[in-house]
Enzyme design. Structure first.
Site, PDB file in Angstrom:
ATOM      1  N   ASN A 105       0.864  -1.175   0.000  1.00  0.00           N
ATOM      2  CA  ASN A 105       0.000   0.000   0.000  1.00  0.00           C
ATOM      3  C   ASN A 105       0.902   1.226   0.000  1.00  0.00           C
ATOM      4  O   ASN A 105       1.345   1.672   1.060  1.00  0.00           O
ATOM      5  CB  ASN A 105      -0.905  -0.017   1.235  1.00  0.00           C
ATOM      6  CG  ASN A 105      -1.782   1.215   1.354  1.00  0.00           C
ATOM      7  OD1 ASN A 105      -1.815   2.063   0.461  1.00  0.00           O
ATOM      8  ND2 ASN A 105      -2.481   1.341   2.468  1.00  0.00           N
ATOM      9  N   PRO A 106       1.214   1.780  -1.179  1.00  0.00           N
ATOM     10  CA  PRO A 106       2.140   2.915  -1.224  1.00  0.00           C
ATOM     11  C   PRO A 106       1.522   4.165  -0.611  1.00  0.00           C
ATOM     12  O   PRO A 106       0.296   4.301  -0.564  1.00  0.00           O
ATOM     13  CB  PRO A 106       2.383   3.106  -2.726  1.00  0.00           C
ATOM     14  CG  PRO A 106       1.168   2.554  -3.382  1.00  0.00           C
ATOM     15  CD  PRO A 106       0.721   1.403  -2.513  1.00  0.00           C
ATOM     16  N   TYR A 108       0.121   7.901  -0.311  1.00  0.00           N
ATOM     17  CA  TYR A 108      -0.547   8.741  -1.304  1.00  0.00           C
ATOM     18  C   TYR A 108      -0.699  10.158  -0.777  1.00  0.00           C
ATOM     19  O   TYR A 108      -0.815  10.400   0.414  1.00  0.00           O
ATOM     20  CB  TYR A 108      -1.891   8.146  -1.734  1.00  0.00           C
ATOM     21  CG  TYR A 108      -3.015   8.239  -0.734  1.00  0.00           C
ATOM     22  CD1 TYR A 108      -3.889   9.324  -0.746  1.00  0.00           C
ATOM     23  CD2 TYR A 108      -3.225   7.233   0.198  1.00  0.00           C
ATOM     24  CE1 TYR A 108      -4.929   9.403   0.156  1.00  0.00           C
ATOM     25  CE2 TYR A 108      -4.272   7.305   1.112  1.00  0.00           C
ATOM     26  CZ  TYR A 108      -5.116   8.392   1.076  1.00  0.00           C
ATOM     27  OH  TYR A 108      -6.155   8.476   1.968  1.00  0.00           O
ATOM     28  N   PHE A 196     -11.299   2.080   3.213  1.00  0.00           N
ATOM     29  CA  PHE A 196     -10.428   2.552   4.289  1.00  0.00           C
ATOM     30  C   PHE A 196     -11.263   3.314   5.315  1.00  0.00           C
ATOM     31  O   PHE A 196     -11.869   4.336   4.980  1.00  0.00           O
ATOM     32  CB  PHE A 196      -9.321   3.443   3.736  1.00  0.00           C
ATOM     33  CG  PHE A 196      -8.263   2.684   2.993  1.00  0.00           C
ATOM     34  CD1 PHE A 196      -7.140   2.211   3.655  1.00  0.00           C
ATOM     35  CD2 PHE A 196      -8.390   2.434   1.633  1.00  0.00           C
ATOM     36  CE1 PHE A 196      -6.164   1.497   2.973  1.00  0.00           C
ATOM     37  CE2 PHE A 196      -7.426   1.719   0.943  1.00  0.00           C
ATOM     38  CZ  PHE A 196      -6.306   1.246   1.612  1.00  0.00           C
TER      39      PHE A 196
END
Length: 421
Positions: A105-106, A108, A196
């Site tokens: 999950n990079p 952002y 999320f």
């Protein structure tokens, strides 16, 4: 592995300032189900922190892999002993080796000034990022750079699985990224939506394989047992075009009409700094002054000319000094009201600080009332919701250009006719 100089992070750097958001376990499990690597292969998690993806992959697929995690924040790096932890800026890191699988999950967010953007700690190296990545464009979101970097670190045939915001599917800032992905291999996109907690962000999982070509678009259904993928469409000749949830109904509607962008020149309003610098603009009402309008003045089918939401006033006749189209009655379409179409005809030709402004092209004759009614119709709202869901929080220029307008909804064209407002 060669390590670049590590960015010195402020001691009080919060996860938000680094773009970090915890991934729900059910999303991690779904992504791991899409991941694969040959036994003995190298598995990498960028921005790994405690390595939730490495841990989940190892639990699901076994121990016969080499696990590597990269993390820029020394306070967050906390991998188990069976994984190699590297303290580095992933975007500037050069390992000298390629990987069979990269998943995670990079971070952002847009890198910029602290007063405007949460990811401000990377501002010192933003110029290095821009030089390093061929897909960097406009106000590029950091996750786009992570995608490019990860693709470049894959072995031929290697697999990438990331969860990222859905914005890259349609925004112009990601046009180069979409083209890059189309050139480099096969892309599969799995729509998750707002998964999320406490984040108004629509997410997708991208599974990229560094071989083959084309795009597969998947919807998902969530249940107690997790996410079930449902194939929506396949595009074997995808070249990086925007990605939409097309249906037979949306295709028929678009075929039956002309794109709005073929009928109108689409212009942007002058921004606040331009108004504030103009000598005729005032911060108090006065004789001969009209409000500078904002998106809050735009309603479905009408314009509220009375309320002032901008705190600015100016003589109406001088608005054309900021944008020449302010002098002409014209169509206004919302940019700031979510992924829906809100349109009205500005018959008084007031100054605007926001929204899209549409001027008919030469040879286009209009019935403003019918056109506005069509753009605000439930049929149009359904069309936009179907195609773009909740990918972005606003209507974009590319979306607007493609809205279909049939002749019975307020226009016709002829070479001889002039504009008719």
């Amino acid at each position: 592995m060669g390590l670049p100089p590590l960015l010195s992070l402020p001691s009080n750097s919060a996860p938000r300032s680094l773009g970090r958001v915890e991934t729900p376990p059910e999303v991690v499990d779904f992504m791991v189900s899409l991941a694969e690597a040959p036994r003995g292969g190298r598995v990498l998690e960028p921005a790994c922190a405690h390595g939730p993806f490495l841990r989940a992959f190892r639990e699901a697929h076994g121990t016969a892999y080499r696990f590597v995690g990269v993390e820029i924040d020394p306070k967050a790096l906390d991998l188990p002993p069976w994984a190699e932890g590297i303290l580095a800026d992933f975007l500037l890191w050069e390992p000298g080796e390629a990987f069979d699988l990269i998943l995670g999950n990079p971070p952002y967010g847009i890198v910029g000034e602290a007063s405007k953007y949460p990811i401000h700690v990377f501002k010192a190296v933003k110029d290095l990022y821009k030089k390093a990545f061929s897909t960097w464009k406009g106000k590029y979101n950091l996750y786009g750079a992570f995608l490019e970097k990860a693709v470049r670190l894959l072995k031929p045939g290697g697999v990438l699985v990331f969860v990222v915001p859905a914005t890259w599917l349609v925004l112009e800032d990601f046009a180069l990224l979409r083209e890059f992905l189309a050139r480099e291999g096969k892309t599969s996109v799995y729509y998750l939506g707002e998964v999320f907690p406490q984040k108004k962000v629509s997410a997708v999982v991208i599974r990229f394989q560094k071989s083959g070509k084309g795009l597969s678009l998947w919807d998902t259904q969530e249940s107690e047992s997790g996410f079930t993928p449902i194939l929506w469409a396949e595009y074997p000749h995808w070249e990086g075009e925007i990605i939409r949830f097309e249906t037979e109904e949306t295709r028929k509607l678009e075929i039956s009409g002309m794109p709005l962008g073929d009928l109108f020149h689409i212009r942007f309003a002058a921004r606040s700094p331009e108004f504030k610098k103009h000598p005729a603009v005032r911060k108090e009402p006065g004789p001969g002054l009209v409000p500078v309008l904002t998106g809050r003045n735009l309603k479905p089918g009408w314009v509220d000319y009375e309320k002032n939401h901008s705190g600015l006033w100016m003589p109406k006749e001088r608005a054309k000094e900021l944008r020449d189209f302010y002098a002409t009655p014209h169509l206004v379409v919302a940019h700031t009201k979510g992924t829906r179409v809100v349109a009205a005809w500005d018959e008084r030709a007031y100054p605007w600080r926001e929204e899209f402004h549409l001027l008919p092209k030469e040879g286009v004759r209009l019935d403003p009332s019918s056109l506005v009614q069509w753009l605000n119709s439930e049929a149009m709202q359904k069309h936009v919701r179907t195609l773009y869901r909740d990918f972005v929080p606003h209507l974009t220029l590319r979306m607007l250009e493609r809205l279909p307008v049939r002749r019975e909804y307020g226009f016709h064209t002829s070479p001889e006719s002039a504009r008719n407002f």
